[in-house]
Write a protein that holds these residues in place. Structure first.
Motif, PDB file in Angstrom:
ATOM      1  N   UNK A   1     -14.512  -5.703  64.200  1.00  0.00           N
ATOM      2  CA  UNK A   1     -14.554  -6.930  63.354  1.00  0.00           C
ATOM      3  C   UNK A   1     -15.224  -7.871  64.315  1.00  0.00           C
ATOM      4  N   UNK A   2     -15.993  -8.372  64.208  1.00  0.00           N
ATOM      5  CA  UNK A   2     -16.158  -9.725  65.913  1.00  0.00           C
ATOM      6  C   UNK A   2     -16.055 -11.503  65.422  1.00  0.00           C
ATOM      7  N   UNK A   3     -16.274 -11.355  63.919  1.00  0.00           N
ATOM      8  CA  UNK A   3     -16.003 -12.781  63.692  1.00  0.00           C
ATOM      9  C   UNK A   3     -15.449 -12.710  61.864  1.00  0.00           C
ATOM     10  N   UNK A   4     -15.202 -14.160  61.187  1.00  0.00           N
ATOM     11  CA  UNK A   4     -14.933 -14.102  60.406  1.00  0.00           C
ATOM     12  C   UNK A   4     -15.931 -13.484  59.100  1.00  0.00           C
ATOM     13  N   UNK A   5     -17.631 -13.727  59.415  1.00  0.00           N
ATOM     14  CA  UNK A   5     -18.237 -13.379  58.783  1.00  0.00           C
ATOM     15  C   UNK A   5     -17.944 -11.970  58.040  1.00  0.00           C
ATOM     16  N   UNK A   6     -17.887 -11.002  59.128  1.00  0.00           N
ATOM     17  CA  UNK A   6     -17.623  -9.687  59.249  1.00  0.00           C
ATOM     18  C   UNK A   6     -16.756  -9.313  58.923  1.00  0.00           C
ATOM     19  N   UNK A   7     -15.453 -10.176  58.787  1.00  0.00           N
ATOM     20  CA  UNK A   7     -14.354  -9.412  58.016  1.00  0.00           C
ATOM     21  C   UNK A   7     -14.553 -10.492  56.547  1.00  0.00           C
ATOM     22  N   UNK A   8     -15.205 -10.722  56.450  1.00  0.00           N
ATOM     23  CA  UNK A   8     -15.164 -11.348  54.543  1.00  0.00           C
ATOM     24  C   UNK A   8     -15.685 -10.279  54.210  1.00  0.00           C
ATOM     25  N   UNK A   9     -17.173  -9.600  54.905  1.00  0.00           N
ATOM     26  CA  UNK A   9     -18.289  -8.683  54.465  1.00  0.00           C
ATOM     27  C   UNK A   9     -17.255  -7.250  54.308  1.00  0.00           C
ATOM     28  N   UNK A  10     -16.638  -6.671  55.147  1.00  0.00           N
ATOM     29  CA  UNK A  10     -16.164  -5.021  55.550  1.00  0.00           C
ATOM     30  C   UNK A  10     -15.169  -5.306  54.049  1.00  0.00           C
ATOM     31  N   UNK A  11     -13.971  -6.932  54.135  1.00  0.00           N
ATOM     32  CA  UNK A  11     -12.968  -7.533  53.476  1.00  0.00           C
ATOM     33  C   UNK A  11     -13.681  -6.941  51.785  1.00  0.00           C
ATOM     34  N   UNK A  12     -14.504  -7.368  50.921  1.00  0.00           N
ATOM     35  CA  UNK A  12     -15.143  -7.377  49.947  1.00  0.00           C
ATOM     36  C   UNK A  12     -15.630  -6.096  49.762  1.00  0.00           C
ATOM     37  N   UNK A  13     -16.068  -5.391  50.857  1.00  0.00           N
ATOM     38  CA  UNK A  13     -16.822  -3.877  50.760  1.00  0.00           C
ATOM     39  C   UNK A  13     -15.624  -2.163  50.509  1.00  0.00           C
ATOM     40  N   UNK A  14     -14.547  -2.765  51.069  1.00  0.00           N
ATOM     41  CA  UNK A  14     -13.257  -2.078  50.956  1.00  0.00           C
ATOM     42  C   UNK A  14     -11.869  -2.135  50.161  1.00  0.00           C
ATOM     43  N   UNK A  15     -11.705  -3.789  49.454  1.00  0.00           N
ATOM     44  CA  UNK A  15     -10.995  -4.494  49.359  1.00  0.00           C
ATOM     45  C   UNK A  15     -10.924  -4.548  47.426  1.00  0.00           C
ATOM     46  N   UNK A  16     -12.296  -5.735  48.045  1.00  0.00           N
ATOM     47  CA  UNK A  16     -12.541  -5.887  46.650  1.00  0.00           C
ATOM     48  C   UNK A  16     -11.850  -7.388  46.346  1.00  0.00           C
ATOM     49  N   UNK A  17     -12.576  -7.835  47.638  1.00  0.00           N
ATOM     50  CA  UNK A  17     -11.119  -8.980  47.797  1.00  0.00           C
ATOM     51  C   UNK A  17     -12.402  -9.798  48.317  1.00  0.00           C
ATOM     52  N   UNK A  18     -12.750 -11.091  47.698  1.00  0.00           N
ATOM     53  CA  UNK A  18     -13.261 -12.198  48.380  1.00  0.00           C
ATOM     54  C   UNK A  18     -12.908 -12.987  49.151  1.00  0.00           C
ATOM     55  N   UNK A  19     -13.036 -13.719  50.404  1.00  0.00           N
ATOM     56  CA  UNK A  19     -12.829 -15.592  51.010  1.00  0.00           C
ATOM     57  C   UNK A  19     -13.822 -16.016  51.813  1.00  0.00           C
TER      58      UNK A  19
END
Length: 419
Positions: free
Chosen positions: A360-378
């Motif tokens: 995970x290199x930045x905030x966009x990648x964090x948010x994309x992977x968080x949504x995909x893996x945990x169904x949490x949107x930030x």
């Protein structure tokens, strides 16, 4: 026609719109939301877009609902409205805002708008002229930048300082301004930072704006939604120092963003706006915009005057609890920190440390992977002007907020670099 000109139509897309930033957080979040795994049986936890109505604990006052019903059934508000709004609504807004001011606003100081977004578009249209620039906060609400670019108004950013509870960097404001600067924008209580400006700091802002000879555009959509140690102070309190345009709405305090009712108000006891032609420009601009549905305008006096204090107290208590859950929960998450406990609005900014994470290199990648893996949107911080931060909307049911933060913690633990 030659050279294939017969195949060319007389219309095409506007390239400058493609170059403009995404205008709303909702638009920017579309790709994040699309990343959610549709096969995840858990409910999506929406902590990205600040719409409290997604949760049952955030429901508007009965008095507001009754006011709409009464207005519709009265049969008095089926007509076209005047461009600036019907007089009873304008008078009610003037009286409502005057409660917090040392002078009394009149109905003529008030212009009703289709939510605060239209108010933003109106004032930026009024300020647009060749070479004009406006000063915007960073981080901030991206709608200002998007509309300014479409109006060909140059944007210059001043920083909000996290180490000083997100106060305005006034030295930067002074350095940025020049003879073509028309206005500086502040958002108080803060979106996206969840901060509340003190009386003293707002006075400093007013004095700096007067020195620079620019107006202050005060976005107070979250007005009165404060639950920390700093009380809410409207910028209009300093209207005798510098002319102030106040933007507001019933969206947040009454929990009705879908009703799309806002206002633009001139706080200017010295009459500077009238002398400079700003008032006439506001009226001219509103004459070409769509009006707010008349029955909603008709309900406004009853909404503003009849809503019981108990409703507001309960809302503040709920937001205070949610803010504490958010702040305490973030402290438990590796790689994320919250420099300031939120004291107002419904959102806060937290700092991401991506170098502590694998893949995970930045905030966009964090948010994309968080949504995909945990169904949490930030919301990635870059969407509101601050790279490698995240905006969290804590206006959620306490149980949902705890669930979402718990999933974020598990996600970060799973992706933390192993030493």
């Amino acid at each position: 026609m030659e050279n294939g000109a017969e195949n060319k139509w007389g219309f095409e897309d506007k390239q400058e719109h493609k170059a403009a930033p995404a205008v709303t957080v909702k638009t920017s979040l579309a790709s994040i939301i699309d990343s959610v795994n549709k096969n995840d049986p858990r409910p999506v936890v929406p902590l990205g877009y600040g719409d409290p109505t997604a949760f049952p604990c955030f429901r508007t006052a009965v008095e507001a609902e009754d006011a709409i019903v009464d207005a519709v059934r009265s049969g008095k508000f089926n007509c076209y409205a005047t461009n600036s709004g019907i007089p009873p609504a304008r008078r009610a807004i003037a009286d409502y805002l005057s409660r917090d001011l040392p002078y009394k606003l009149s109905a003529d100081d008030v212009y009703v708008t289709l939510g605060c977004k239209q108010a933003v578009e109106v004032i930026l249209s009024v300020l647009a002229r060749p070479g004009a620039n406006v000063l915007l906060p960073r981080p901030g609400w991206p709608y200002y930048e998007g509309i300014a670019q479409r109006k060909q108004v140059e944007v210059r950013h001043f920083d909000l300082l996290p180490e000083r509870n997100w106060e305005v960097d006034l030295d930067a404001v002074e350095a940025l301004a020049d003879k073509n600067t028309a206005a500086m924008v502040i958002i108080n209580p803060g979106n996206p930072c969840g901060n509340v400006f003190t009386y003293h700091h707002l006075q400093e802002i007013a004095e700096m704006a007067r020195k620079l000879r620019v107006m202050v555009v005060a976005d107070e959509v979250y007005g009165h939604l404060t639950f920390g140690s700093i009380p809410y102070t409207p910028m209009g309190l300093f209207g005798s120092i510098v002319p102030v345009i106040t933007l507001g709405s019933i969206s947040k305090r009454w929990l009705v963003p879908g009703w799309r009712f806002g206002w633009l108000v001139t706080n200017d006891p010295n009459g500077i706006f009238q002398k400079s032609g700003i008032i006439d420009s506001i009226k001219d601009c509103l004459s070409i915009y769509s009006d707010i549905p008349t029955f909603i305008q008709g309900a406004i006096p009853q909404i503003l005057e009849k809503t019981k204090e108990d409703f507001f107290c309960k809302l503040i208590d709920t937001l205070r609890e949610s803010a504490e859950i958010c702040y305490d929960g973030v402290k438990e998450i590796p790689c994320i920190s919250c420099p300031n406990k939120p004291e107002g609005s419904m959102v806060t900014m937290v700092k991401l440390n991506p170098w502590l994470l694998e893949d995970i290199n930045d905030d966009i990648e964090f948010a994309l992977k968080l949504a995909k893996e945990e169904s949490v949107i930030v919301t990635p911080g870059i969407y509101v002007g601050l790279k490698n931060w995240l905006r969290i909307a804590f206006c959620a049911e306490p149980s949902a907020l705890k669930d979402g933060l718990g999933r974020m913690k598990a996600f970060c633990q799973r992706h933390t670099k192993k030493h």
